[in-house]
Design a protein around this motif. Structure first.
Motif, PDB file in Angstrom:
ATOM      1  N   LEU A  93      51.914  47.783  56.773  1.00  0.00           N
ATOM      2  CA  LEU A  93      51.067  46.978  57.662  1.00  0.00           C
ATOM      3  C   LEU A  93      49.726  46.673  57.004  1.00  0.00           C
ATOM      4  O   LEU A  93      49.171  45.589  57.180  1.00  0.00           O
ATOM      5  CB  LEU A  93      50.851  47.720  58.983  1.00  0.00           C
ATOM      6  CG  LEU A  93      52.079  47.839  59.888  1.00  0.00           C
ATOM      7  CD1 LEU A  93      51.816  48.804  61.018  1.00  0.00           C
ATOM      8  CD2 LEU A  93      52.484  46.472  60.430  1.00  0.00           C
ATOM      9  N   ALA A  94      49.206  47.632  56.231  1.00  0.00           N
ATOM     10  CA  ALA A  94      47.935  47.412  55.532  1.00  0.00           C
ATOM     11  C   ALA A  94      48.056  46.301  54.498  1.00  0.00           C
ATOM     12  O   ALA A  94      47.062  45.637  54.168  1.00  0.00           O
ATOM     13  CB  ALA A  94      47.465  48.704  54.865  1.00  0.00           C
ATOM     14  N   CYS A  95      49.266  46.087  54.000  1.00  0.00           N
ATOM     15  CA  CYS A  95      49.464  45.026  53.000  1.00  0.00           C
ATOM     16  C   CYS A  95      49.207  43.643  53.592  1.00  0.00           C
ATOM     17  O   CYS A  95      48.950  42.689  52.844  1.00  0.00           O
ATOM     18  CB  CYS A  95      50.881  45.088  52.432  1.00  0.00           C
ATOM     19  SG  CYS A  95      51.135  46.498  51.324  1.00  0.00           S
ATOM     20  N   THR A  96      49.252  43.503  54.913  1.00  0.00           N
ATOM     21  CA  THR A  96      48.936  42.208  55.523  1.00  0.00           C
ATOM     22  C   THR A  96      47.458  41.885  55.385  1.00  0.00           C
ATOM     23  O   THR A  96      47.040  40.750  55.648  1.00  0.00           O
ATOM     24  CB  THR A  96      49.312  42.190  57.017  1.00  0.00           C
ATOM     25  OG1 THR A  96      48.506  43.138  57.731  1.00  0.00           O
ATOM     26  CG2 THR A  96      50.787  42.546  57.210  1.00  0.00           C
ATOM     27  N   LEU A  97      46.652  42.878  54.980  1.00  0.00           N
ATOM     28  CA  LEU A  97      45.212  42.679  54.806  1.00  0.00           C
ATOM     29  C   LEU A  97      44.868  42.130  53.425  1.00  0.00           C
ATOM     30  O   LEU A  97      43.728  41.752  53.171  1.00  0.00           O
ATOM     31  CB  LEU A  97      44.462  43.997  55.026  1.00  0.00           C
ATOM     32  CG  LEU A  97      44.614  44.618  56.422  1.00  0.00           C
ATOM     33  CD1 LEU A  97      44.095  46.048  56.429  1.00  0.00           C
ATOM     34  CD2 LEU A  97      43.881  43.790  57.460  1.00  0.00           C
ATOM     35  N   LEU A  98      45.847  42.103  52.526  1.00  0.00           N
ATOM     36  CA  LEU A  98      45.602  41.581  51.180  1.00  0.00           C
ATOM     37  C   LEU A  98      45.372  40.083  51.249  1.00  0.00           C
ATOM     38  O   LEU A  98      46.096  39.370  51.955  1.00  0.00           O
ATOM     39  CB  LEU A  98      46.794  41.893  50.268  1.00  0.00           C
ATOM     40  CG  LEU A  98      47.191  43.372  50.143  1.00  0.00           C
ATOM     41  CD1 LEU A  98      48.454  43.508  49.297  1.00  0.00           C
ATOM     42  CD2 LEU A  98      46.058  44.192  49.536  1.00  0.00           C
ATOM     43  N   LYS A  99      44.385  39.585  50.530  1.00  0.00           N
ATOM     44  CA  LYS A  99      44.090  38.152  50.673  1.00  0.00           C
ATOM     45  C   LYS A  99      43.744  37.435  49.375  1.00  0.00           C
ATOM     46  O   LYS A  99      43.342  36.269  49.404  1.00  0.00           O
ATOM     47  CB  LYS A  99      42.951  37.965  51.673  1.00  0.00           C
ATOM     48  CG  LYS A  99      41.734  38.839  51.431  1.00  0.00           C
ATOM     49  CD  LYS A  99      40.792  38.783  52.639  1.00  0.00           C
ATOM     50  CE  LYS A  99      39.621  39.722  52.489  1.00  0.00           C
ATOM     51  NZ  LYS A  99      38.779  39.758  53.686  1.00  0.00           N
ATOM     52  N   SER A 100      43.848  38.096  48.243  1.00  0.00           N
ATOM     53  CA  SER A 100      43.546  37.402  46.993  1.00  0.00           C
ATOM     54  C   SER A 100      44.740  36.539  46.590  1.00  0.00           C
ATOM     55  O   SER A 100      45.834  36.645  47.156  1.00  0.00           O
ATOM     56  CB  SER A 100      43.239  38.409  45.883  1.00  0.00           C
ATOM     57  OG  SER A 100      44.418  39.071  45.478  1.00  0.00           O
ATOM     58  N   ALA A 101      44.532  35.710  45.592  1.00  0.00           N
ATOM     59  CA  ALA A 101      45.617  34.851  45.113  1.00  0.00           C
ATOM     60  C   ALA A 101      46.728  35.676  44.476  1.00  0.00           C
ATOM     61  O   ALA A 101      47.910  35.371  44.615  1.00  0.00           O
ATOM     62  CB  ALA A 101      45.069  33.832  44.107  1.00  0.00           C
ATOM     63  N   ASP A 102      46.319  36.749  43.779  1.00  0.00           N
ATOM     64  CA  ASP A 102      47.288  37.631  43.132  1.00  0.00           C
ATOM     65  C   ASP A 102      47.382  38.927  43.941  1.00  0.00           C
ATOM     66  O   ASP A 102      46.731  39.922  43.641  1.00  0.00           O
ATOM     67  CB  ASP A 102      46.846  37.922  41.689  1.00  0.00           C
ATOM     68  CG  ASP A 102      47.915  38.643  40.898  1.00  0.00           C
ATOM     69  OD1 ASP A 102      48.922  39.071  41.506  1.00  0.00           O
ATOM     70  OD2 ASP A 102      47.731  38.804  39.672  1.00  0.00           O
ATOM     71  N   LYS A 103      48.205  38.893  44.991  1.00  0.00           N
ATOM     72  CA  LYS A 103      48.297  40.040  45.898  1.00  0.00           C
ATOM     73  C   LYS A 103      48.895  41.264  45.222  1.00  0.00           C
ATOM     74  O   LYS A 103      48.548  42.402  45.558  1.00  0.00           O
ATOM     75  CB  LYS A 103      49.101  39.670  47.148  1.00  0.00           C
ATOM     76  CG  LYS A 103      48.370  38.707  48.081  1.00  0.00           C
ATOM     77  CD  LYS A 103      49.179  38.461  49.341  1.00  0.00           C
ATOM     78  CE  LYS A 103      48.368  37.668  50.369  1.00  0.00           C
ATOM     79  NZ  LYS A 103      47.894  36.375  49.858  1.00  0.00           N
TER      80      LYS A 103
END
Length: 455
Positions: A287-297
């Motif tokens: 669920l925390a991975c939904t917080l990733l927002k850079s171009a290169d996740k």
């Protein structure tokens, strides 16, 4: 009596080596374990074998939980989720009760994020609210600090309580530890907030190193801080990595009750699996991975994991060394002797509280106090009448209450609060240190009252 004198000398060694000699707690605990083996005249070949098995035993299960919890905390911190959590609580509570708002924000944020980091993240928000509501910065600082400190000390997946639970054999009962910890932490957070209220109307000019007029700049700083994170995550995204694992762990604990409330079919199997702390935290990490927002996740995720593991490493080593120390003590006659003596005195849960408070006050680290005291107490649970599951849970809480008492100059959190709040040191002793003393005593009274009902 000689057995007790050796124990006192070992505690003194841990305290002095970590404070005066600046030895890392990992080496201090490991050294204490080896010294204890020779002092209690264990066979030399067995000492290192016991140390190694104790070290590996505690990390075999709890180590993964600590690592996953720390990684989730890093992602929440770096993504701006902690700020979203804070703003959500403000929207719900409004601005009528400033210290209560700050305390609840701290209480929630510190479940996954270390209290030091949480304070730094929320400092600008706290100052901005103080300026907006025209209340004392000192009062808001103490409310935030004590709210953070409460869940940091009592509620997994914070590493300290997890390690203590592991040392006391509660690896599969973390749901119960969380449930009881949330209650005890709530009481201590409210106790800290009530103390903070004493400073609400006081003149900050007399309490701070710098004039409070500069606080208006912090409101701008907070907006700049938000801008640095870009688009902040939604409230669901921010809260889900914390509360979904907690709910899963609690449901998993309920599922295995003898009454089988969820039956024994597919639902039971799923809750029993995902209710295990490792599986629950893996869900939280997903669920925390939904917080990733850079171009290169992928790279962003890799960097967060790497940073989380770096942060977790010292905790893992200290926890393992605490397990080694406890393993040595378990194979000595100390447990029977000390347990019988303490049982005769009838102090029960107050014994781990006093030991943890002495360690915390002497060497400053809440985590070290939690790990060391739980390792010391583990062999004594039977003689203290605390060998049931609930007895062990309440022992973790009693140790946590002691590990709050007190935060002063040898505690890094004391200096984080003092420096970021711009308090005078004399003010910090009156405000923050006394607040942690009140929290610890309130926590222990709560644990004692719970023991009258639950044991």
């Amino acid at each position: 009596m000689g057995l007790v004198l050796i124990l006192v000398a070992l505690i003194a060694f841990i305290v002095l080596s970590t404070t005066r000699l600046k030895l890392h707690p990992f080496l201090a605990l490991l050294g204490a374990a080896i010294i204890a083996g020779f002092a209690y005249q264990l066979p030399a070949p067995e000492i290192l074998k016991t140390v190694a098995s104790g070290f590996g035993g505690i990390l075999g299960y709890i180590g993964i939980v600590i690592a996953l919890g720390t990684i989730i905390g890093v992602i929440l911190e770096r993504s701006g989720a902690a700020i979203t959590m804070a703003e959500t609580v403000i929207r719900l509570l409004g601005q009528r009760f400033p210290t209560l708002t700050m305390s609840i924000i701290g209480y929630l944020v510190s479940i996954p994020v270390f209290c030091d980091s949480g304070y730094v993240i929320l400092n600008s928000l706290k100052n901005a609210l103080a300026a907006r509501m025209k209340v004392s910065v000192v009062a808001m600082s103490v409310a935030l600090a004590t709210g953070l400190y409460a869940t940091h000390t009592f509620v997994p997946p914070t590493p300290g309580p997890i390690a203590a639970a592991g040392n006391l054999g509660l690896e599969t009962s973390l749901g119960l530890v969380i449930a009881v910890g949330l209650v005890v932490a709530l009481v201590t957070a409210l106790a800290g907030m009530l103390w903070a209220n004493r400073f609400l109307k006081q003149n900050d000019k007399e309490l701070l190193e710098e004039a409070p007029s500069e606080l208006l700049d912090d409101a701008v700083d907070f907006e700049a801080l938000k801008a640095r994170y870009g688009k902040l995550p939604s409230a669901f995204q921010a809260f889900a990595p914390i509360f979904v694992p907690i709910v899963l762990i609690c449901l998993g604990s309920i599922a295995v009750f003898p009454s089988k409330p969820f039956g024994d079919g597919l639902l039971f199997g799923m809750l029993n699996f995902f209710g295990q702390p490792i599986a629950a935290l893996l869900v939280g990490l997903a669920l925390a991975c939904t917080l990733l927002k850079s171009a290169d996740k992928r790279q962003e995720f890799h960097d967060y994991v790497a940073d989380g593991l770096v942060s977790a490493a010292p905790i893992l080593l200290i926890t393992g060394a605490g397990g080694a120390f406890g393993a040595i003590l378990k194979v000595t006659p100390l447990g029977d002797y000390l347990g019988t003596t303490l049982s005769a005195l009838g102090i029960g849960l107050f014994m781990p509280f006093v030991v943890a408070a002495a360690l915390k006050s002497a060497q400053g680290s809440t985590t070290v106090a939690l790990v060391t005291t739980s390792a010391l107490v583990a062999p004594l649970l039977g003689q203290l009448g605390l060998d049931s599951e609930m007895g062990r849970v309440l022992t973790v809480m009693a140790i946590g209450a002691g590990a709050m008492t007190v935060s002063h100059a040898n505690d890094s959190f004391f200096w984080v609060v003092t420096q970021f709040s711009r308090m005078k040191v004399s003010t910090a002793y009156r405000a923050q240190t006394i607040a942690t003393l009140i929290q610890g005593v309130a926590g222990m009274i709560t644990v004692w009252l719970l023991s009258l009902v639950l044991l």
